[in-house]
Design an enzyme around this catalytic site. Structure first.
Site, mmCIF file in Angstrom:
data_model
loop_
_atom_site.group_PDB
_atom_site.id
_atom_site.type_symbol
_atom_site.label_atom_id
_atom_site.label_comp_id
_atom_site.label_asym_id
_atom_site.label_seq_id
_atom_site.Cartn_x
_atom_site.Cartn_y
_atom_site.Cartn_z
ATOM 1 N N ASN A 1 0.870 -1.174 0.000
ATOM 2 C CA ASN A 1 0.000 0.000 0.000
ATOM 3 C C ASN A 1 0.907 1.224 0.000
ATOM 4 O O ASN A 1 1.557 1.506 1.003
ATOM 5 C CB ASN A 1 -0.900 -0.039 1.256
ATOM 6 C CG ASN A 1 -1.720 1.232 1.425
ATOM 7 O OD1 ASN A 1 -1.775 2.075 0.527
ATOM 8 N ND2 ASN A 1 -2.346 1.371 2.584
ATOM 9 N N LYS B 1 0.065 4.282 -0.168
ATOM 10 C CA LYS B 1 -0.546 5.462 0.472
ATOM 11 C C LYS B 1 -0.322 6.689 -0.409
ATOM 12 O O LYS B 1 -0.371 6.578 -1.630
ATOM 13 C CB LYS B 1 0.010 5.619 1.894
ATOM 14 C CG LYS B 1 -0.114 4.312 2.704
ATOM 15 C CD LYS B 1 0.177 4.445 4.166
ATOM 16 C CE LYS B 1 -0.012 3.094 4.848
ATOM 17 N NZ LYS B 1 0.194 3.130 6.293
ATOM 18 N N HIS C 1 -9.322 1.142 5.197
ATOM 19 C CA HIS C 1 -8.018 1.292 5.861
ATOM 20 C C HIS C 1 -8.177 2.204 7.079
ATOM 21 O O HIS C 1 -8.961 3.159 7.051
ATOM 22 C CB HIS C 1 -6.997 1.882 4.882
ATOM 23 C CG HIS C 1 -5.598 1.798 5.422
ATOM 24 N ND1 HIS C 1 -5.114 2.726 6.313
ATOM 25 C CD2 HIS C 1 -4.609 0.897 5.226
ATOM 26 C CE1 HIS C 1 -3.869 2.377 6.640
ATOM 27 N NE2 HIS C 1 -3.539 1.275 5.994
ATOM 28 N N GLU D 1 -6.469 4.542 8.159
ATOM 29 C CA GLU D 1 -6.252 5.978 7.889
ATOM 30 C C GLU D 1 -7.504 6.611 7.283
ATOM 31 O O GLU D 1 -7.796 7.778 7.529
ATOM 32 C CB GLU D 1 -5.023 6.152 6.981
ATOM 33 C CG GLU D 1 -3.740 5.892 7.759
ATOM 34 C CD GLU D 1 -2.603 5.309 6.942
ATOM 35 O OE1 GLU D 1 -2.638 5.384 5.699
ATOM 36 O OE2 GLU D 1 -1.668 4.750 7.565
ATOM 37 N N GLU E 1 -4.911 -5.120 10.643
ATOM 38 C CA GLU E 1 -3.898 -4.074 10.792
ATOM 39 C C GLU E 1 -4.117 -3.353 12.118
ATOM 40 O O GLU E 1 -4.901 -2.398 12.190
ATOM 41 C CB GLU E 1 -4.008 -3.061 9.649
ATOM 42 C CG GLU E 1 -3.735 -3.632 8.280
ATOM 43 C CD GLU E 1 -3.146 -2.585 7.338
ATOM 44 O OE1 GLU E 1 -2.085 -2.868 6.761
ATOM 45 O OE2 GLU E 1 -3.726 -1.494 7.201
ATOM 46 N N GLY F 1 3.076 2.073 10.750
ATOM 47 C CA GLY F 1 4.015 3.177 10.600
ATOM 48 C C GLY F 1 4.789 3.512 11.869
ATOM 49 O O GLY F 1 5.452 4.534 11.952
ATOM 50 N N SER G 1 3.981 -2.387 10.146
ATOM 51 C CA SER G 1 5.437 -2.463 10.293
ATOM 52 C C SER G 1 6.023 -3.813 9.860
ATOM 53 O O SER G 1 6.948 -4.326 10.489
ATOM 54 C CB SER G 1 5.859 -2.119 11.726
ATOM 55 O OG SER G 1 5.459 -0.797 12.050
HETATM 56 P P1 13P Z 1 3.422 0.211 7.595
HETATM 57 O O1 13P Z 1 3.912 -1.033 6.938
HETATM 58 O O2 13P Z 1 4.133 1.455 7.114
HETATM 59 O O3 13P Z 1 3.369 0.081 9.082
HETATM 60 O O4 13P Z 1 1.896 0.417 7.094
HETATM 61 C C1 13P Z 1 1.014 -0.635 7.184
HETATM 62 C C2 13P Z 1 -0.225 -0.266 6.455
HETATM 63 O O5 13P Z 1 -0.970 0.609 6.860
HETATM 64 C C3 13P Z 1 -0.527 -0.982 5.197
HETATM 65 O O6 13P Z 1 -1.814 -0.718 4.749
#
Ligand code: 13P
Length: 255
Positions: free
Chosen positions: A11, A13, A97, A99, A169, A175, A215
């Protein structure tokens, strides 16, 4: 145990211009050309989808949208629909997601509508669920998953969900560099599979792929993937570089 082909998904983003995306995609395609045992997806920003679809023809990498709106067309400034994603070359779409839930007001109800649209248009939905840090500390992880899965999948029957992919997740692991331990991830994945079995039956529960996200790095991918209910990864930061994402995709070929 059912034969579930792992899905290793990136992803991106809100990262990469069109040129940067196409370069990274080409580089990745070269590195993973031998990865026959897994499915690979990249979800770039919408702007890069069509040019990446051109660049990735005849490679192992499929494309995904990072979101979709539930109407097919209309006066919805700024939104992108299922038919648009299909025409830009997508096979998959990420839905719900954290976010999107955290910053853009998405709820389990709107997730449900997006999911219906994705399935209607033949896109493979990757539905994201997971608890926040305070919910985990308050021991609410399972009840959060109950609600996200229950409301997100409301109104569906098992037959419609054959292509569904879930992504666990935990928000506190996204992150942050703070990966869930393999045991924590396995516990949540096992719970999710049991939940699907209770609602939709054993066949769907056994064939359903559940990805872990939060992560994931080259150094922890193999341990996570060794867990019986982990069927792939949804990778943010470490998917941006072809070198690190290809190591994750090829997790079982590293020394
Ligand atoms: P990270 O791998 O940067 O922690 O992000 C995970 C994520 O949100 C994938 O959709």
């Amino acid at each position: 145990m059912a034969d579930r082909k792992p899905l290793m998904a990136g992803n991106w983003k809100m990262h990469k211009t069109v040129d940067e995306a196409v370069d990274a995609a080409r580089n990745l395609a070269d590195r993973v050309s031998g990865a026959s045992g897994v499915e690979i997806m990249i979800a770039p920003p919408f702007t890069a989808l069509a040019p990446m679809a051109d660049a990735l023809q005849n490679t192992r990498i499929g494309l995904g949208g990072q979101n979709l709106f539930w109407e097919d067309e209309g006066a919805y400034t700024g939104e992108v629909s299922g038919p648009m994603l299909k025409s830009a070359g997508c096979r998959y779409v990420i839905i719900g997601h954290s976010e999107r839930r955290q910053y853009f007001g998405e709820t389990d109800e709107t997730v449900n509508k997006r999911l219906k649209s994705a399935i209607r248009h033949g896109l493979i939905p990757v539905l994201c669920v997971g608890e926040t840090e305070s919910e985990r500390e308050a021991e609410k992880t399972f009840s959060v998953l109950d609600k996200q899965v229950g409301d997100g999948l409301k109104g569906f029957v098992a037959d419609e969900l054959k292509t569904l992919v879930l992504a666990y997740e935990p928000v506190w692991a996204i992150g942050t560099g703070k990966t869930a331990t393999a045991d924590q991830a396995q516990e949540a994945h096992k719970y999710l599979r049991a939940l699907i079995e209770k609602k939709f039956g054993k066949d769907l529960a056994e064939s359903l792929r559940i990805l872990y996200g939060g992560s994931v790095k080259p150094g922890n991918a193999a341990e996570l993937m060794g867990m019986p209910d982990l069927d792939g990864a949804l990778v943010g930061g470490a998917s941006l570089e072809a070198a690190s994402f290809s190591e994750i995709v090829l997790y079982d070929q590293n020394p």
